[in-house]
Scaffold this motif. Structure first.
Motif, PDB file in Angstrom:
ATOM      1  N   TYR A  80       0.896  -1.293  -0.168  1.00 34.20           N
ATOM      2  CA  TYR A  80       0.059  -0.041   0.048  1.00 34.20           C
ATOM      3  C   TYR A  80       0.843   1.197   0.027  1.00 34.20           C
ATOM      4  O   TYR A  80       0.527   2.335  -0.229  1.00 34.20           O
ATOM      5  N   CYS A  81       2.386   1.192   0.282  1.00 32.05           N
ATOM      6  CA  CYS A  81       2.866   2.406   0.703  1.00 32.05           C
ATOM      7  C   CYS A  81       3.686   2.840  -0.531  1.00 32.05           C
ATOM      8  O   CYS A  81       4.404   2.075  -1.245  1.00 32.05           O
TER       9      CYS A  81
ATOM     10  N   GLN B 179      10.586  10.309  11.932  1.00 33.48           N
ATOM     11  CA  GLN B 179       9.789   9.070  11.264  1.00 33.48           C
ATOM     12  C   GLN B 179      10.395   9.036   9.905  1.00 33.48           C
ATOM     13  O   GLN B 179      10.995   9.940   9.150  1.00 33.48           O
TER      14      GLN B 179
ATOM     15  N   ARG C 202       2.519   1.345  13.801  1.00 32.93           N
ATOM     16  CA  ARG C 202       0.998   1.116  13.582  1.00 32.93           C
ATOM     17  C   ARG C 202       1.083  -0.458  13.479  1.00 32.93           C
ATOM     18  O   ARG C 202       1.957  -0.861  12.768  1.00 32.93           O
TER      19      ARG C 202
ATOM     20  N   GLU D 132      -0.935  -2.055  11.723  1.00 32.48           N
ATOM     21  CA  GLU D 132      -1.843  -1.948  10.349  1.00 32.48           C
ATOM     22  C   GLU D 132      -2.912  -2.829  10.404  1.00 32.48           C
ATOM     23  O   GLU D 132      -3.608  -2.386   9.706  1.00 32.48           O
TER      24      GLU D 132
ATOM     25  N   MET E  84      -4.933   1.470   9.097  1.00 37.10           N
ATOM     26  CA  MET E  84      -5.494   2.223   8.271  1.00 37.10           C
ATOM     27  C   MET E  84      -6.986   1.879   8.081  1.00 37.10           C
ATOM     28  O   MET E  84      -7.375   0.692   8.237  1.00 37.10           O
TER      29      MET E  84
ATOM     30  N   PRO F 158      -7.540   7.246   6.792  1.00 38.25           N
ATOM     31  CA  PRO F 158      -8.124   6.504   5.687  1.00 38.25           C
ATOM     32  C   PRO F 158      -7.060   5.635   5.005  1.00 38.25           C
ATOM     33  O   PRO F 158      -6.045   6.452   4.651  1.00 38.25           O
ATOM     34  N   TYR F 159      -7.238   4.697   4.333  1.00 34.60           N
ATOM     35  CA  TYR F 159      -6.098   4.353   3.152  1.00 34.60           C
ATOM     36  C   TYR F 159      -6.239   4.862   1.918  1.00 34.60           C
ATOM     37  O   TYR F 159      -7.391   5.576   1.686  1.00 34.60           O
ATOM     38  N   MET F 160      -5.244   5.592   1.672  1.00 34.30           N
ATOM     39  CA  MET F 160      -5.202   6.383   0.552  1.00 34.30           C
ATOM     40  C   MET F 160      -4.279   5.819  -0.837  1.00 34.30           C
ATOM     41  O   MET F 160      -3.230   5.367  -0.650  1.00 34.30           O
TER      42      MET F 160
ATOM     43  N   LEU G  78       3.806   8.753   0.795  1.00 36.39           N
ATOM     44  CA  LEU G  78       3.161   7.614   1.171  1.00 36.39           C
ATOM     45  C   LEU G  78       1.986   7.011   0.298  1.00 36.39           C
ATOM     46  O   LEU G  78       1.703   6.143  -0.018  1.00 36.39           O
ATOM     47  N   TYR G  79       1.147   8.243  -0.179  1.00 31.08           N
ATOM     48  CA  TYR G  79      -0.050   8.177  -1.004  1.00 31.08           C
ATOM     49  C   TYR G  79      -0.098   9.540  -1.567  1.00 31.08           C
ATOM     50  O   TYR G  79       0.566  10.616  -1.296  1.00 31.08           O
TER      51      TYR G  79
HETATM   52  N1  5AD Z   1      -2.520   5.118   2.862  1.00 33.25           N
HETATM   53  C1  5AD Z   1      -2.895   5.690   4.105  1.00 33.25           C
HETATM   54  N2  5AD Z   1      -1.835   5.469   4.893  1.00 33.25           N
HETATM   55  C2  5AD Z   1      -0.663   4.886   4.644  1.00 33.25           C
HETATM   56  N3  5AD Z   1       0.252   4.655   5.300  1.00 33.25           N
HETATM   57  C3  5AD Z   1       1.178   3.994   4.530  1.00 33.25           C
HETATM   58  N4  5AD Z   1       0.607   3.834   3.110  1.00 33.25           N
HETATM   59  C4  5AD Z   1      -0.397   4.515   3.273  1.00 33.25           C
HETATM   60  C5  5AD Z   1      -1.548   4.882   2.295  1.00 33.25           C
HETATM   61  N5  5AD Z   1      -1.358   4.410   0.746  1.00 33.25           N
HETATM   62  C6  5AD Z   1       0.470   4.657   6.649  1.00 33.25           C
HETATM   63  C7  5AD Z   1       0.727   3.435   7.598  1.00 33.25           C
HETATM   64  C8  5AD Z   1       2.106   3.847   8.182  1.00 33.25           C
HETATM   65  C9  5AD Z   1       1.899   5.126   8.310  1.00 33.25           C
HETATM   66  C10 5AD Z   1       3.363   5.954   8.526  1.00 33.25           C
HETATM   67  O1  5AD Z   1       1.393   5.697   7.051  1.00 33.25           O
HETATM   68  O2  5AD Z   1      -0.243   3.034   8.340  1.00 33.25           O
HETATM   69  O3  5AD Z   1       2.156   3.158   9.393  1.00 33.25           O
END
Ligand code: 5AD
Ligand code: FES
Length: 347
Positions: free
Chosen positions: A61-62, A99, A153, A155, A194, A224-226, A300-301
């Motif tokens: 996801y990252c 971080q 996290r 996760e 997330m 939120p997941y992004m 990250l997103y």
């Molecule tokens: N969307 C949202 N949060 C994310 N993280 C990493 N990738 C994404 C993403 N695509 C979050 C993870 C990580 C934190 C630093 O950022 O939960 O632990």
């Protein structure tokens, strides 16, 4: 004192709270009242220093995962990190969050040196580390060097789900062990997850809440997941803003004493996301203190907010926005309420 609520909420209640969009307002109000009782209108701020986007991991996801060769990689020097902290100190920050990805360059010796140097310069600040998984011995050295808190996290707390989000080289058990190690060593520990990550179910979210009840972390970060366009998950949609707000409230109800940030992801998915997060029970903000030049690279997103109001330099704008939302930014370390400065322990 226990960090969690003594009251038990059964799975059925949690499921309804997580899933039912019509409950957002009610849950937000309930959580805001609990937060007010314990922390008042205070909002704690942490200056976030994203010191390296180099990472040996490949989380699907990252955006800064190892296999993404479209990211321009950077690593701040010790001097650059210290100068971010100096700037942050002048701006009134009393916690710095360092971080980064899991970047092998940052050995224990190097991190110990950075932590000690910052603490020598500023004796009234707290240092939070967020450097991923390390050994017990490594965490212990970092704690002994003066680091106060650690964000990692989990996760997800569902093993099958974890394995869908991460390659085989990463282990569900290691992650949980790392969190328990950190807690045992004495760090104020931050877990989190997330909301709406690919393959997540309500059941896996309930497992997250149960895991946190067992861990009793001082801090819990969720967002939120992004979607990030250069990852294997590029075709999965963003998580839900409303559901994230309900989960912030659920966390406040379950963990009345916790430090809960209104995260950058929440502020990215909705322009008023962080204000709404505070109104839903959050009590921490983590503005970006990294040098402007590198901010975009910590991607990250997609569309991650990192300029204008988001910038830590814009302390006045931030203060105004928060005031308008009904809260007050305070300048102090902002430890969890059960923390004892003498013993460096929290109960
Ligand atoms: N969307 C949202 N949060 C994310 N993280 C990493 N990738 C994404 C993403 N695509 C979050 C993870 C990580 C934190 C630093 O950022 O939960 O632990
Ligand atoms: Fe390492 Fe995202 S994969 S920080």
């Amino acid at each position: 004192m226990q960090l969690k609520n003594n009251k038990h909420y059964d799975d059925k209640t949690l499921k309804r709270w997580i899933e039912d969009d019509s409950l957002t307002d009610e849950l937000n109000k309930k959580a805001d009242a609990i937060r007010k009782e314990i922390y008042g209108d205070k909002v704690y701020v942490r200056g976030l220093i994203e010191f390296s986007n180099i990472c040996k991991n490949d989380c699907y996801y990252c955006g800064i995962r190892k296999s993404n060769d479209r990211v321009e990689r950077y690593r701040l020097t010790k001097e650059e990190i210290i100068s971010c902290a100096r700037l942050g100190y002048q701006l009134g920050y009393r916690t710095f969050v360092l971080q980064g990805g899991e970047d092998g360059h940052f050995s224990d010796d190097i991190v110990v040196d950075i932590v000690k140097s910052i603490k020598e310069i500023h004796d009234d600040v707290a240092i939070t580390l967020s450097l991923g998984e390390r050994s017990y011995e490594s965490y212990k050295r970092l704690f002994e060097a003066g680091a106060d808190r650690y964000l990692l996290r989990q996760e997800t707390s569902d093993k099958d789900h974890y394995e869908k989000l991460h390659p085989e080289s990463m282990s569900f058990e290691n992650r949980r062990k790392a969190l328990r190690d950190l807690k045992e060593i004495g760090f104020q520990v931050g877990g989190g997850f997330m909301v709406g990550s690919p393959y997540q179910t309500t059941e896996s979210l309930i497992k997250d809440l149960r895991f946190l009840e067992e861990l009793e972390p001082a801090m819990i970060g969720i967002g939120p997941y992004m979607t990030q366009h250069d990852t294997p998950f590029k075709d999965f949609p963003n998580g839900s803003f409303e559901m994230t707000l309900r989960l912030v409230s659920i966390l406040r109800i379950l963990f009345p004493y916790a430090l809960i940030p209104a995260t950058t992801a929440l502020g990215t998915i909705n322009p008023l996301g962080r204000e709404r997060g505070l109104q839903a029970g959050a009590n921490v903000l983590m503005p970006n203190l990294s040098p402007t030049m590198v901010r975009e690279k910590y991607s990250l997103y997609d569309n991650k907010i990192c300029t204008g109001d988001e910038a830590a330099e814009c302390r006045a704008c931030l203060e105004l926005r928060i005031k308008n939302a009904g809260y007050e930014i305070v300048t102090d370390r902002g430890d969890v309420i059960t923390y004892d400065k003498e013993t460096r322990r929290y109960s």
